[in-house]
Enzyme design. Structure first.
Site, PDB file in Angstrom:
ATOM      1  N   ASN A  74       6.868   2.124   4.933  1.00  0.00           N
ATOM      2  CA  ASN A  74       5.746   2.678   4.185  1.00  0.00           C
ATOM      3  C   ASN A  74       5.136   1.701   3.182  1.00  0.00           C
ATOM      4  O   ASN A  74       4.010   1.899   2.739  1.00  0.00           O
ATOM      5  CB  ASN A  74       6.220   3.945   3.443  1.00  0.00           C
ATOM      6  CG  ASN A  74       5.185   4.495   2.501  1.00  0.00           C
ATOM      7  OD1 ASN A  74       4.134   4.972   2.914  1.00  0.00           O
ATOM      8  ND2 ASN A  74       5.463   4.421   1.208  1.00  0.00           N
ATOM      9  N   LYS A  98      -3.731  -3.368   9.474  1.00  0.00           N
ATOM     10  CA  LYS A  98      -3.271  -2.162  10.150  1.00  0.00           C
ATOM     11  C   LYS A  98      -3.456  -2.258  11.666  1.00  0.00           C
ATOM     12  O   LYS A  98      -2.640  -1.734  12.428  1.00  0.00           O
ATOM     13  CB  LYS A  98      -3.999  -0.934   9.582  1.00  0.00           C
ATOM     14  CG  LYS A  98      -3.653  -0.639   8.121  1.00  0.00           C
ATOM     15  CD  LYS A  98      -2.161  -0.409   7.921  1.00  0.00           C
ATOM     16  CE  LYS A  98      -1.835   0.012   6.498  1.00  0.00           C
ATOM     17  NZ  LYS A  98      -0.380   0.277   6.304  1.00  0.00           N
ATOM     18  N   SER A 127       0.795   3.273   9.395  1.00  0.00           N
ATOM     19  CA  SER A 127      -0.445   2.530   9.588  1.00  0.00           C
ATOM     20  C   SER A 127      -1.553   3.286   8.856  1.00  0.00           C
ATOM     21  O   SER A 127      -1.410   3.641   7.689  1.00  0.00           O
ATOM     22  CB  SER A 127      -0.746   2.375  11.085  1.00  0.00           C
ATOM     23  OG  SER A 127      -1.929   1.651  11.299  1.00  0.00           O
ATOM     24  N   TYR A 134      -7.802  -5.180   5.090  1.00  0.00           N
ATOM     25  CA  TYR A 134      -6.848  -4.067   5.211  1.00  0.00           C
ATOM     26  C   TYR A 134      -6.868  -3.520   6.631  1.00  0.00           C
ATOM     27  O   TYR A 134      -5.817  -3.302   7.252  1.00  0.00           O
ATOM     28  CB  TYR A 134      -7.199  -2.966   4.216  1.00  0.00           C
ATOM     29  CG  TYR A 134      -6.335  -1.736   4.335  1.00  0.00           C
ATOM     30  CD1 TYR A 134      -5.076  -1.685   3.756  1.00  0.00           C
ATOM     31  CD2 TYR A 134      -6.782  -0.608   5.037  1.00  0.00           C
ATOM     32  CE1 TYR A 134      -4.277  -0.547   3.870  1.00  0.00           C
ATOM     33  CE2 TYR A 134      -5.997   0.528   5.143  1.00  0.00           C
ATOM     34  CZ  TYR A 134      -4.744   0.553   4.565  1.00  0.00           C
ATOM     35  OH  TYR A 134      -3.957   1.675   4.684  1.00  0.00           O
ATOM     36  N   ASP A 142      11.479  -6.352  -2.416  1.00  0.00           N
ATOM     37  CA  ASP A 142      10.157  -6.921  -2.189  1.00  0.00           C
ATOM     38  C   ASP A 142      10.103  -7.255  -0.705  1.00  0.00           C
ATOM     39  O   ASP A 142      10.784  -8.176  -0.248  1.00  0.00           O
ATOM     40  CB  ASP A 142       9.965  -8.179  -3.046  1.00  0.00           C
ATOM     41  CG  ASP A 142       8.618  -8.852  -2.814  1.00  0.00           C
ATOM     42  OD1 ASP A 142       7.860  -8.391  -1.923  1.00  0.00           O
ATOM     43  OD2 ASP A 142       8.320  -9.845  -3.508  1.00  0.00           O
ATOM     44  N   THR A 190      -3.888   9.890  -3.113  1.00  0.00           N
ATOM     45  CA  THR A 190      -2.806   9.141  -3.756  1.00  0.00           C
ATOM     46  C   THR A 190      -3.416   8.039  -4.622  1.00  0.00           C
ATOM     47  O   THR A 190      -4.630   7.923  -4.753  1.00  0.00           O
ATOM     48  CB  THR A 190      -1.878   8.500  -2.708  1.00  0.00           C
ATOM     49  OG1 THR A 190      -2.618   7.485  -2.000  1.00  0.00           O
ATOM     50  CG2 THR A 190      -1.376   9.535  -1.724  1.00  0.00           C
ATOM     51  N   LEU A 194       2.782   8.645  -0.942  1.00  0.00           N
ATOM     52  CA  LEU A 194       3.400   9.347   0.178  1.00  0.00           C
ATOM     53  C   LEU A 194       4.885   9.020   0.300  1.00  0.00           C
ATOM     54  O   LEU A 194       5.694   9.889   0.623  1.00  0.00           O
ATOM     55  CB  LEU A 194       2.668   8.991   1.475  1.00  0.00           C
ATOM     56  CG  LEU A 194       1.218   9.479   1.576  1.00  0.00           C
ATOM     57  CD1 LEU A 194       0.566   8.957   2.863  1.00  0.00           C
ATOM     58  CD2 LEU A 194       1.136  11.002   1.537  1.00  0.00           C
TER      59      LEU A 194
END
Length: 273
Positions: free
Chosen positions: A84, A153, A135, A149, A57, A184, A15
């Site tokens: 992102n 978020k 998010s 994960y 980074d 993706t 994205l």
């Protein structure tokens, strides 16, 4: 409409790359950051001085501040930050190693935090700016096999909601973008997968089997929504991307409210007076 200067982290693919190119194509200027700067060569070749590729980074806090400073000095302002950069970590909670869990939070949470801290003084000085935090639907509702994960978020959600209240008086807007699943590389090569424990094979099979092709969004279809968000004078705090997100949230919150209501007397009694 006047062109804007947008800083995008994680612009090498997915994205982030799609949004960077869409913004450049319509005439905006983009500070495109990525761990591998070679992945940005095509943007530089096509859009020339309108794009500033920078190696970054996000786990390195000093580097985050340096990138913001370099981008600001190059273009004279930064109107929008799109945080992102991030990746997926697949594995049950028990399967996840300490290194994998810490690495997930270092990038998804602390990397976002460092970039946010770096951009606030610039936007405060401008008396204007828009911080867009990427998010996930999984920052609102959770599922199995992505627990760490999910947690990263959810952390972004709380951080960004507080941030929005803190910086509103400086002319800075905050939005949290909540994509559902998109086609993706997020679950492919860019993801980390924990060492499996066979006991969880059944729930993994059910989890992966749940997703049908029509449930996976087309990444390019997100472009109009992102452009509208970037251009909005009064952007929403949260914006869902994809047709699966809002119905899922509505279902989960209806269930939550029903359970909380059924325990209401217990909750009130716990107040003590």
């Amino acid at each position: 409409m006047k062109s804007k200067v947008i800083l995008i982290t994680g612009a090498s693919r997915g994205l982030g790359k799609i949004w960077a190119e869409a913004l450049l194509k319509r005439g905006d200027k983009v500070i495109a950051s990525a761990r591998n700067i070679d992945s940005l060569n095509d943007l530089a070749a096509t859009y020339g001085e309108a794009v500033l590729p920078i190696q970054l980074d996000v786990n390195d806090r000093d580097q985050c501040f340096a990138v913001v400073r370099q981008g600001y000095e190059h273009f004279g302002r930064i109107d929008v930050l799109i945080n992102n950069a991030g990746y997926g970590l697949f594995g049950a909670i028990e399967e996840t190693s300490e290194q994998e869990a810490r690495g997930q939070f270092e990038t998804n949470v602390f990397g976002l935090l460092w970039m946010t801290q770096a951009i606030i003084p610039v936007m405060r000085e401008q008396d204007a700016g828009h911080i867009i935090q990427v998010s996930s639907l999984l920052g609102i509702v959770s599922g199995p096999i992505l627990g760490i994960y999910n947690a990263s978020k959810w952390a972004i959600e709380g951080l960004s909601e507080s941030l929005a209240a803190e910086v509103k008086g400086f002319g800075i807007k905050v939005s949290i973008v909540e994509p559902n699943a998109f086609g993706t590389d997020w679950s492919g090569d860019s993801a980390v997968k924990a060492k499996p424990i066979a006991l969880y094979d059944g729930i993994k099979e059910a989890f992966y089997g749940y997703f049908k092709p029509e449930m996976i969004g087309h990444p390019e279809a997100t472009v109009p929504a992102i452009l509208k968000l970037v251009d909005s004078e009064e952007p929403p705090l949260r914006l869902f991307l994809g047709k699966m997100a809002l119905p899922r949230v509505q279902q989960v919150y209806a269930d939550r409210l029903a359970v909380w209501e059924s325990w209401k007397e217990v909750s009130v009694a716990a107040h003590g007076h």
